[in-house]
Design a protein around this motif. Structure first.
Motif, PDB file in Angstrom:
ATOM      1  N   ASP A   1       2.806  -2.773  -2.987  1.00 34.27           N
ATOM      2  CA  ASP A   1       2.827  -3.822  -4.001  1.00 34.27           C
ATOM      3  C   ASP A   1       1.769  -4.885  -3.731  1.00 34.27           C
ATOM      4  O   ASP A   1       1.110  -5.364  -4.661  1.00 34.27           O
ATOM      5  CB  ASP A   1       4.210  -4.492  -4.034  1.00 34.27           C
ATOM      6  CG  ASP A   1       5.297  -3.533  -4.486  1.00 34.27           C
ATOM      7  OD1 ASP A   1       4.962  -2.369  -4.772  1.00 34.27           O
ATOM      8  OD2 ASP A   1       6.464  -3.943  -4.536  1.00 34.27           O
ATOM      9  N   ASP A   2       1.616  -5.272  -2.481  1.00 37.45           N
ATOM     10  CA  ASP A   2       0.807  -6.439  -2.156  1.00 37.45           C
ATOM     11  C   ASP A   2      -0.631  -6.103  -1.763  1.00 37.45           C
ATOM     12  O   ASP A   2      -1.446  -7.006  -1.608  1.00 37.45           O
ATOM     13  CB  ASP A   2       1.452  -7.221  -1.003  1.00 37.45           C
ATOM     14  CG  ASP A   2       2.788  -7.821  -1.414  1.00 37.45           C
ATOM     15  OD1 ASP A   2       2.780  -8.942  -1.931  1.00 37.45           O
ATOM     16  OD2 ASP A   2       3.806  -7.159  -1.231  1.00 37.45           O
TER      17      ASP A   2
ATOM     18  N   GLY B   1       8.573  -4.452   1.547  1.00 36.42           N
ATOM     19  CA  GLY B   1       7.261  -5.043   1.306  1.00 36.42           C
ATOM     20  C   GLY B   1       6.242  -4.766   2.385  1.00 36.42           C
ATOM     21  O   GLY B   1       5.083  -5.163   2.254  1.00 36.42           O
TER      22      GLY B   1
ATOM     23  N   PRO C   1       3.590  -8.975   4.097  1.00 38.10           N
ATOM     24  CA  PRO C   1       3.091 -10.059   3.244  1.00 38.10           C
ATOM     25  C   PRO C   1       3.731 -11.408   3.551  1.00 38.10           C
ATOM     26  O   PRO C   1       3.148 -12.454   3.245  1.00 38.10           O
ATOM     27  CB  PRO C   1       3.433  -9.581   1.823  1.00 38.10           C
ATOM     28  CG  PRO C   1       4.549  -8.598   2.014  1.00 38.10           C
ATOM     29  CD  PRO C   1       4.286  -7.937   3.319  1.00 38.10           C
TER      30      PRO C   1
ATOM     31  N   PRO D   1      -4.305 -13.856   1.633  1.00 40.28           N
ATOM     32  CA  PRO D   1      -4.834 -13.570   0.301  1.00 40.28           C
ATOM     33  C   PRO D   1      -6.351 -13.747   0.253  1.00 40.28           C
ATOM     34  O   PRO D   1      -6.896 -14.707   0.808  1.00 40.28           O
ATOM     35  CB  PRO D   1      -4.121 -14.598  -0.589  1.00 40.28           C
ATOM     36  CG  PRO D   1      -2.850 -14.888   0.140  1.00 40.28           C
ATOM     37  CD  PRO D   1      -3.206 -14.837   1.594  1.00 40.28           C
TER      38      PRO D   1
ATOM     39  N   HIS E   1      -6.045  -7.750   0.388  1.00 41.71           N
ATOM     40  CA  HIS E   1      -4.877  -8.536   0.019  1.00 41.71           C
ATOM     41  C   HIS E   1      -5.342  -9.501  -1.065  1.00 41.71           C
ATOM     42  O   HIS E   1      -5.933 -10.534  -0.760  1.00 41.71           O
ATOM     43  CB  HIS E   1      -4.338  -9.301   1.227  1.00 41.71           C
ATOM     44  CG  HIS E   1      -3.038  -9.998   0.956  1.00 41.71           C
ATOM     45  ND1 HIS E   1      -2.435 -10.832   1.858  1.00 41.71           N
ATOM     46  CD2 HIS E   1      -2.224  -9.990  -0.123  1.00 41.71           C
ATOM     47  CE1 HIS E   1      -1.317 -11.308   1.354  1.00 41.71           C
ATOM     48  NE2 HIS E   1      -1.161 -10.808   0.159  1.00 41.71           N
TER      49      HIS E   1
ATOM     50  N   ARG F   1      -3.955 -13.967  -5.799  1.00 44.83           N
ATOM     51  CA  ARG F   1      -3.479 -13.919  -7.181  1.00 44.83           C
ATOM     52  C   ARG F   1      -3.348 -15.331  -7.740  1.00 44.83           C
ATOM     53  O   ARG F   1      -2.823 -16.232  -7.093  1.00 44.83           O
ATOM     54  CB  ARG F   1      -2.143 -13.187  -7.246  1.00 44.83           C
ATOM     55  CG  ARG F   1      -2.254 -11.719  -6.838  1.00 44.83           C
ATOM     56  CD  ARG F   1      -0.918 -11.020  -6.915  1.00 44.83           C
ATOM     57  NE  ARG F   1      -1.067  -9.581  -6.689  1.00 44.83           N
ATOM     58  CZ  ARG F   1      -1.055  -9.018  -5.492  1.00 44.83           C
ATOM     59  NH1 ARG F   1      -0.880  -9.768  -4.412  1.00 44.83           N
ATOM     60  NH2 ARG F   1      -1.208  -7.706  -5.371  1.00 44.83           N
TER      61      ARG F   1
ATOM     62  N   PHE G   1       4.561 -12.577  -8.178  1.00 46.91           N
ATOM     63  CA  PHE G   1       4.713 -12.474  -6.728  1.00 46.91           C
ATOM     64  C   PHE G   1       5.247 -13.818  -6.220  1.00 46.91           C
ATOM     65  O   PHE G   1       4.525 -14.805  -6.129  1.00 46.91           O
ATOM     66  CB  PHE G   1       3.376 -12.141  -6.060  1.00 46.91           C
ATOM     67  CG  PHE G   1       2.879 -10.750  -6.371  1.00 46.91           C
ATOM     68  CD1 PHE G   1       3.088  -9.707  -5.477  1.00 46.91           C
ATOM     69  CD2 PHE G   1       2.229 -10.486  -7.566  1.00 46.91           C
ATOM     70  CE1 PHE G   1       2.635  -8.425  -5.774  1.00 46.91           C
ATOM     71  CE2 PHE G   1       1.779  -9.212  -7.866  1.00 46.91           C
ATOM     72  CZ  PHE G   1       1.987  -8.179  -6.977  1.00 46.91           C
TER      73      PHE G   1
ATOM     74  N   ARG H   1      12.223 -12.007  -2.187  1.00 47.40           N
ATOM     75  CA  ARG H   1      10.825 -11.801  -2.550  1.00 47.40           C
ATOM     76  C   ARG H   1      10.765 -10.892  -3.763  1.00 47.40           C
ATOM     77  O   ARG H   1      11.487  -9.889  -3.840  1.00 47.40           O
ATOM     78  CB  ARG H   1      10.060 -11.170  -1.387  1.00 47.40           C
ATOM     79  CG  ARG H   1       8.611 -10.833  -1.718  1.00 47.40           C
ATOM     80  CD  ARG H   1       7.843 -10.377  -0.497  1.00 47.40           C
ATOM     81  NE  ARG H   1       6.514  -9.940  -0.838  1.00 47.40           N
ATOM     82  CZ  ARG H   1       5.486 -10.736  -1.101  1.00 47.40           C
ATOM     83  NH1 ARG H   1       5.655 -12.055  -1.071  1.00 47.40           N
ATOM     84  NH2 ARG H   1       4.300 -10.254  -1.399  1.00 47.40           N
TER      85      ARG H   1
ATOM     86  N   THR I   1       7.940  -8.846  -6.393  1.00 49.17           N
ATOM     87  CA  THR I   1       6.583  -8.402  -6.689  1.00 49.17           C
ATOM     88  C   THR I   1       6.563  -7.954  -8.145  1.00 49.17           C
ATOM     89  O   THR I   1       7.544  -8.146  -8.873  1.00 49.17           O
ATOM     90  CB  THR I   1       6.162  -7.235  -5.778  1.00 49.17           C
ATOM     91  OG1 THR I   1       6.888  -6.061  -6.149  1.00 49.17           O
ATOM     92  CG2 THR I   1       6.439  -7.557  -4.316  1.00 49.17           C
TER      93      THR I   1
END
Length: 549
Positions: free
Chosen positions: A199-200, A229, A295, A346, A411, A414, A422, A484, A486
């Motif tokens: 996902d991340d 995750g 993450p 990120p 990564h 976003r 997220f 969390r 996603t």
């Protein structure tokens, strides 16, 4: 054309004649204690005399030679002579014709420029295994000769039939190509056909086998989603070539996927893999990097068994080199591996690779890694674009002399609407009777703010309540509830200070406890547990989000 003059001037003729004249001994000649030669004892008036080599007509000798012989002279290489073997192979050749017209087979083989070169340099030249239009293969040797009174030079063409050798060599090459194709097919079949998509992270990989002259090696990579995750990333290189290296690689890759399901720290995975590598083949050495991305932590935790360092470019373009810690290659035994970490927040990009990308015979390995670092610093775009650029910058082509495997992960940073998909939320729990109600209220408020459907909201609250209750009964403080989301799933995780992992068991009707994990396993898409570096544990479950969410 006086052929006798040509034959008398063939290279070495005068030397051999002089040598024989100097060393010839009469049959009647005796020395003290000497033994007459066998020929002297047997020679009588009735015995036919055997002529000396110099007395044999050269034409007769060359006509009987099984090899192809042709003699040409002058700047346009006019035909002076071809022997019987040459005529049998290519047909009658008219004396006096220039080679371009009278010896078309030499023209088709590209030997006329060679005749010019031999005539100019007065040095012999040889070309090996040229296939003629008739399908036979010959090795041609062109020798300069001085032939006539007007000093018009010539070239003696001598061709030996090597068809059997050429065909044997071609069969060997075909066999080697077949073995290489088998190894490449095996290698590619053992690599992931499609990369798992966390996902991340955004991930791309490439594998480039060595060129046609190099047997395929044992380079490999893998991406394994661990649940909760977290994602495991693996790259390795089995030393050696061919099917054996590819087979060992396949066994190691399968073992890594099995060990990864235990959700162990990277150094413990390598410890298990080290023992297995020694059992597979004590003489087979392999290098490997096993890394895990969480993450929630924003770091890449890794362990290395003699492999090249991971390179990470942060969001500002600075490239970090994760050199330490590292241990010896797999299969050596007797070494306790250790885990290290490197930031992967990120906007960061990490590269895992094998030595074929950076190692060159005329260049130090550190120079190759430094060059890759510079290329990574300037490589932007999607992971696949970065991957392709790094391979091109390293000069890897189809005829590269070693296998190359590259794994690129990003990564993404976003923003905007994408960042709303997220989210993270966490609650510290101190224990006590109020912990469970607080956890339910916290989960309900967070899931409501994330605008989940009622059914998913209720399942998330129930899972959080059961995991917290399990931690209160069997764990120790400090405890934390983490939610969390996603773009694909909802993850509920509870950590505490006790390292005993829960297991799903069947509760009897009279039991008042033991149903929490069973309930979570029933309502969630998946669940699991792992030990944390601080000595505690984490228990998690996840729910797949509806496509419309």
């Amino acid at each position: 054309m006086n052929f006798t003059r040509w034959s008398a001037r063939l290279p070495g003729t005068q030397r051999r004649a002089a040598a024989r004249a100097e060393h010839t001994v009469s049959p009647d000649r005796r020395g003290d204690g000497s033994v007459p030669t066998a020929r002297g004892e047997q020679l009588t008036d009735d015995t036919q005399r055997v002529p000396a080599v110099d007395e044999l007509p050269v034409r007769d000798v060359l006509d009987r030679v099984p090899a192809l012989v042709a003699l040409v002279h002058g700047p346009d290489h006019r035909i002076a002579y071809v022997n019987d073997a040459y005529t049998a192979a290519f047909g009658e050749r008219p004396v006096g014709e220039p080679a371009r017209k009278g010896l078309p087979e030499l023209d088709e083989l590209g030997l006329l420029p060679l005749l010019d070169q031999v005539l100019r340099s007065s040095k012999s030249r040889t070309v090996k295994s040229r296939k003629t239009p008739g399908g036979r293969s010959y090795t041609f040797t062109c020798t300069p000769v001085d032939a006539s009174e007007d000093k018009d030079g010539g070239v003696l063409v001598f061709a030996v039939d090597v068809t059997d050798h050429a065909e044997a060599a071609e069969r060997l090459r075909a066999s080697e190509r077949g073995q290489r194709e088998t190894a490449v097919t095996l290698q590619r079949s053992l690599l992931p056909q499609e990369l798992e998509e966390p996902d991340d992270l955004r991930i791309a990989a490439t594998y480039q086998p060595g060129g046609t002259e190099a047997a395929v090696g044992g380079d490999w990579y893998d991406v394994i989603t661990l649940g909760g995750g977290r994602t495991a990333l693996v790259i390795g290189d089995v030393m050696g070539r061919g099917v054996r290296a590819a087979a060992v690689m396949g066994q190691l890759r399968t073992a890594v996927r099995a060990y990864a399901r235990l959700d162990l720290p990277p150094h413990e995975v390598l410890q298990l893999l080290d023992g297995l590598a020694a059992e597979i083949d004590a003489n087979q050495i392999a290098t490997c990097v096993y890394a895990v991305h969480d993450p929630n932590e924003g770091r890449l935790v890794y362990a290395s068994a003699g492999h090249l360092p991971i390179l990470v470019r942060d969001d500002s373009g600075i490239v970090l080199r994760a050199d330490e810690p590292t241990g010896p290659p797999l299969g050596t035994g007797g070494w306790m591996h250790a885990s290290g970490s490197v930031p992967l927040g990120p906007g960061s990009t990490a590269v895992l690779y094998t030595d074929g990308l950076v190692e060159r015979r005329d260049q130090d390995l550190d120079e190759g890694i430094a060059a890759l670092s510079r290329a990574l610093a300037g490589a932007t775009g999607t992971p696949q674009v970065v991957c392709d650029r790094l391979v091109r910058s390293a000069g890897v082509t189809a005829d590269h002399d070693d296998d190359v495997a590259v794994l690129v992960l990003q990564h993404p940073a976003r923003t905007g609407a994408d960042s709303d998909l997220f989210r993270n939320a966490a609650l510290e729990l101190l224990g006590g009777v109020e912990a469970a109600p607080r956890a339910r209220a916290f989960a309900s408020g967070v899931l409501t703010s994330w605008r989940f459907p009622t059914e998913l909201h209720d399942l998330g609250v129930l899972a959080a309540s059961e995991l917290v209750a399990n931690s209160l009964q069997h764990g120790t403080p400090p405890m934390r509830l983490r939610l969390r989301r996603t773009d694909r799933r909802l993850i509920v995780e509870v950590t505490d200070g006790d390292d005993h992992l829960p297991r799903r068991r069947r509760a009897e009707p009279a039991d008042e406890a033991g149903r929490g994990i069973a309930i979570v396993a029933t309502i969630a898409s998946s669940w699991g547990s792992r030990r944390t570096p601080g000595g505690g544990k984490a228990v998690w479950c996840e729910f797949a989000l509806p496509r419309t969410t």
